[in-house]
Each structure stands twice: as C-alpha cells, then as structure tokens.
Design an enzyme around this catalytic site. Structure first.
Site, PDB file in Angstrom:
ATOM      1  N   GLY A  46      -6.251   4.946  -2.215  1.00 29.59           N
ATOM      2  CA  GLY A  46      -5.117   5.856  -2.983  1.00 29.59           C
ATOM      3  C   GLY A  46      -3.827   4.786  -2.848  1.00 29.59           C
ATOM      4  O   GLY A  46      -3.361   4.153  -2.455  1.00 29.59           O
ATOM      5  N   GLN A  51       5.437   3.342  -2.462  1.00 26.24           N
ATOM      6  CA  GLN A  51       4.707   1.944  -1.860  1.00 26.24           C
ATOM      7  C   GLN A  51       5.205   0.520  -2.692  1.00 26.24           C
ATOM      8  O   GLN A  51       4.814  -0.222  -2.239  1.00 26.24           O
ATOM      9  CB  GLN A  51       3.211   2.121  -1.310  1.00 26.24           C
ATOM     10  N   CYS A  92      -3.046   2.242   5.858  1.00 23.71           N
ATOM     11  CA  CYS A  92      -2.228   1.963   5.115  1.00 23.71           C
ATOM     12  C   CYS A  92      -1.699   0.834   4.425  1.00 23.71           C
ATOM     13  O   CYS A  92      -2.024   0.117   5.593  1.00 23.71           O
ATOM     14  CB  CYS A  92      -1.196   3.155   5.510  1.00 23.71           C
ATOM     15  N   LEU A  93      -1.955   0.548   3.013  1.00 25.33           N
ATOM     16  CA  LEU A  93      -1.626  -0.621   2.693  1.00 25.33           C
ATOM     17  C   LEU A  93      -0.011  -0.713   2.881  1.00 25.33           C
ATOM     18  O   LEU A  93       0.410  -2.446   2.854  1.00 25.33           O
ATOM     19  CB  LEU A  93      -1.657  -0.663   1.090  1.00 25.33           C
ATOM     20  N   HIS A 134      -1.899  12.130   3.049  1.00 26.48           N
ATOM     21  CA  HIS A 134      -0.876  10.932   3.232  1.00 26.48           C
ATOM     22  C   HIS A 134      -0.264  10.103   2.043  1.00 26.48           C
ATOM     23  O   HIS A 134       0.716   9.962   2.165  1.00 26.48           O
ATOM     24  CB  HIS A 134      -2.610   9.431   3.566  1.00 26.48           C
ATOM     25  N   GLU A 135      -0.836  10.384   1.099  1.00 28.44           N
ATOM     26  CA  GLU A 135       0.374  10.274  -0.091  1.00 28.44           C
ATOM     27  C   GLU A 135       1.308  10.953  -0.680  1.00 28.44           C
ATOM     28  O   GLU A 135       2.465  10.486  -1.069  1.00 28.44           O
ATOM     29  CB  GLU A 135      -1.251  10.345  -1.328  1.00 28.44           C
ATOM     30  N   HIS A 138       4.168  10.085   1.690  1.00 27.88           N
ATOM     31  CA  HIS A 138       4.869   9.085   1.212  1.00 27.88           C
ATOM     32  C   HIS A 138       5.916   8.991   0.131  1.00 27.88           C
ATOM     33  O   HIS A 138       7.052   8.124   0.032  1.00 27.88           O
ATOM     34  CB  HIS A 138       3.824   7.765   0.283  1.00 27.88           C
TER      35      HIS A 138
HETATM   36  O1  GNR Z   1      -6.442   2.995   1.486  1.00 29.19           O
HETATM   37  C1  GNR Z   1      -6.043   3.462   2.380  1.00 29.19           C
HETATM   38  N1  GNR Z   1      -7.357   4.008   3.692  1.00 29.19           N
HETATM   39  C2  GNR Z   1      -6.940   4.794   3.962  1.00 29.19           C
HETATM   40  C3  GNR Z   1      -7.898   5.750   4.603  1.00 29.19           C
HETATM   41  C4  GNR Z   1      -7.407   6.828   5.612  1.00 29.19           C
HETATM   42  C5  GNR Z   1      -6.533   7.606   5.046  1.00 29.19           C
HETATM   43  C6  GNR Z   1      -6.052   7.094   3.746  1.00 29.19           C
HETATM   44  C7  GNR Z   1      -5.944   6.256   3.355  1.00 29.19           C
HETATM   45  S1  GNR Z   1      -5.165   5.595   2.261  1.00 29.19           S
HETATM   46  C8  GNR Z   1      -4.919   3.865   2.086  1.00 29.19           C
HETATM   47  C9  GNR Z   1      -3.670   3.526   1.273  1.00 29.19           C
HETATM   48  C10 GNR Z   1      -2.257   3.712   1.208  1.00 29.19           C
HETATM   49  O2  GNR Z   1      -1.837   3.326   1.531  1.00 29.19           O
HETATM   50  N2  GNR Z   1      -2.211   4.489   0.688  1.00 29.19           N
HETATM   51  O3  GNR Z   1      -1.143   5.547   0.819  1.00 29.19           O
HETATM   52 NI    NI Z   2      -0.154   4.905   3.111  1.00 28.49          NI
END
Ligand code: GNR
Ligand code: NI
Length: 170
Positions: A46, A51, A92-93, A134-135, A138
């Site tokens: 995601g 980001q 998270c990236l 999670h997104e 952000h």
């Molecule tokens: O790639 C991603 N893997 C992930 C694994 C567990 C819970 C959430 C994520 S999202 C993350 C990519 C990212 O940072 N999205 O904002």
């Molecule tokens: Ni993230």
C-alpha cells in the site's frame, strides 16, 4: 511513469494532513500511476500520497501475490464495524527496516471514490482492514510508530536519523 521519492520518518512532511481530491483530472491519473510504480518498485502492499509528498487523500494498494489487483481509494472514510480488535505485525515504507505489532479494529467499512470519482463502499477484514487503517493514518499525518511507547519510537527515530546521516555522507 515516474518512480517518486518516499519520505522517511522522522521527516516532518509526513505529519501533513491530506486534502480531499476535488478534480479527477489527468494530473490525478498521473499521480496514481506514479504511486503504483513507486509502491511496486519498493515491494510495498500500500502507499498513501502523503508518503510521496503529495498531500491529497489518495491511497493505492495491491494485496495480491502477483501484483494483479491494484486498488485505489480516493477521499476514503473508514468506519469501525463491531468491537473486535486484532494485532498484526506492521511495517511501513516510511519506516524502513522496522516491524512492530499494532492493535487495531478488526472489521471496518470503507466508503471511497475510485480513480474516476465514482463512489463505492466495501466491508474489509484481515489484511485489507489493517492496510486501509494504516494508509488512512498516513493521510492524517500519523505513523504506526505513534502507537508504540516513546522509548521504542525514539530508538527507531535515532536509528533512522543515523542511517540518513550515513546516506548523506556516502
Ligand atoms: O508494504 C507495507 N506492508 C504492510 C505490512 C503490514 C501492515 C501495513 C503495511 S503497509 C506497508 C506499505 C506502507 O508503508 N504503506 O503506507
Ligand atoms: Ni506506511
């Protein structure tokens, strides 16, 4: 298509609150395509526009094994359904190299628009529920590290700041 630069914690730009999309024009389509390229290239599942330093309510996602199910969420609203919580190990990236267990509502409803501005509504559980929350965080300037103790969060911050200094020096 262009690969965009992913901001990393503790970059203060990650705290910016995203604005709703009002125009579903070519510029938006390019941003979405560039976000998919950036996400796939980084092996993420995601990515929120925040980001990549675009402060609009745009999320891209692909939870499939073979990158065959791209999903786009514009101006998403997430409503918790029921009162079950679930722990999932999140990464998270924007916080590269760290994974932590995060407790979130297990079931949610998502109301959003697709890339053409068409409304849709889906019920989400499992990984989709984790990822959309999670997104959404952000887009609201929040990161998974904010759920951790200050001690853990500061350890992660110090390690990333040091890593960024090394990157600059080399
Ligand atoms: O790639 C991603 N893997 C992930 C694994 C567990 C819970 C959430 C994520 S999202 C993350 C990519 C990212 O940072 N999205 O904002
Ligand atoms: Ni993230």
């Amino acid at each position: 298509m262009t690969r965009l630069t992913i901001l990393e914690y503790p970059d203060p730009k990650l705290r910016t609150i995203a604005k709703p999309v009002t125009e579903f024009n070519d510029k938006l389509q390019t941003l979405i395509d560039d976000m998919f390229e950036t996400m796939y290239d980084a092996h993420g599942i995601g990515l929120a526009a925040t980001q990549v330093d675009h402060h609009l309510q745009v999320i891209v996602m692909d939870l499939s094994e073979d990158k065959s199910q791209p999903q786009v969420f514009i101006n998403p609203e997430v409503t918790v359904v029921g009162d079950t919580q679930k722990v999932y190990e999140e990464g998270c990236l924007s916080v590269p190299g760290f994974h932590e267990k995060i407790d979130r509502p297990a079931d949610v409803r998502i109301d959003a628009k697709d890339r053409n501005g068409k409304d849709f509504s889906i019920e989400a559980d499992q990984l989709l529920a984790v990822c959309i929350q999670h997104e959404m965080d952000h887009l609201n300037g929040k990161l998974f590290v904010d759920y951790l103790s200050a001690l853990k969060r500061n350890r992660i911050k110090d390690k990333l700041v040091k890593a960024h200094r090394k990157q600059k020096a080399s």
